[in-house]
Write a protein that holds these residues in place. Structure first.
Motif: not given
Length: 212
Positions: A161-162, A165-166, A204-205, A207
């Motif tokens: 999941g997004e 990402r960070e 998503e993660a 990206a």
């Protein structure tokens, strides 16, 4: 978990040989919505013929300190019975497979950034510890300790999941080696002694660094 409950997959498993443990659990009744056991039971364990005695849950009748002590006692009995093996070079059990989620703050199990349970100055000889000050509710939990995670044969970390990402960007920029000691992400410390580390990451993660 839903994949393991798929009838075509489940039919190929000898469930009598499976033992399921929790890397961490919230100190709530097993029927409480916050219970990790309840989630696993709903999506997986209730759908496969695994013996009830092979499902090793927190004793939700106990205070958190006693629950952690009892859970470690259960692990030690499993070693005595040959269900769990010991790591040959450490005083910790060697799980065949540990599955970890990771929070946006980098925590794994209930090992949180800058928490005393991760202090390098006082490494724990324990296999399971209580905490009553989790920065993520509910505050009372039990958790396997970092040395237990590092003794496993295979550790898989799932980041999807997004929202992850960070975190993955920070790990990628650091080359996966971690950070200054006072700001180290717990997940960056999960480097099995002689086992395999596997990351499971969706697009998503990932990206933020795909294609670099």
């Amino acid at each position: 978990m839903p994949r393991l409950a798929d009838p075509a997959v489940a039919a190929r498993c000898d469930w009598s040989r499976w033992h399921v443990f929790w890397v961490d659990e919230r100190a709530v009744p097993l029927t409480h919505p916050d219970s990790n056991y309840l989630l696993a039971h709903a999506h997986w364990l209730s759908k496969v013929p695994i013996p009830v005695a092979n499902i090793h849950t927190l004793d939700d009748s106990l205070p958190v300190e006693a629950a952690a002590e009892a859970y470690e006692g259960d692990l030690r009995r499993c070693v005595e019975q040959g269900v769990l093996l010991m790591h040959p070079d450490t005083p910790f059990p060697r799980f065949d497979f540990i599955l970890l989620g990771v929070g946006p703050d980098g925590h794994v199990a209930s090992l949180f950034p800058s928490h005393p349970l991760l202090s390098p100055a006082s490494p724990s000889p324990h296999w399971c510890r209580p905490l009553s000050d989790s920065p993520k509710p509910p505050p009372a939990r039990i958790t396997l300790t970092l040395p237990v995670l590092l003794a496993a044969a295979v550790v898989a970390v799932v980041a999807m999941g997004e929202g992850k990402r960070e975190l993955l960007g920070r790990l990628f920029e650091a080359g996966g080696t971690g950070f200054a000691e006072e700001t180290a992400l717990p997940v960056s410390l999960v480097l099995p002694r002689d086992g395999r580390l596997v990351w499971m990451v969706d697009r998503e993660a990932a990206a933020g660094f795909l294609g670099r």
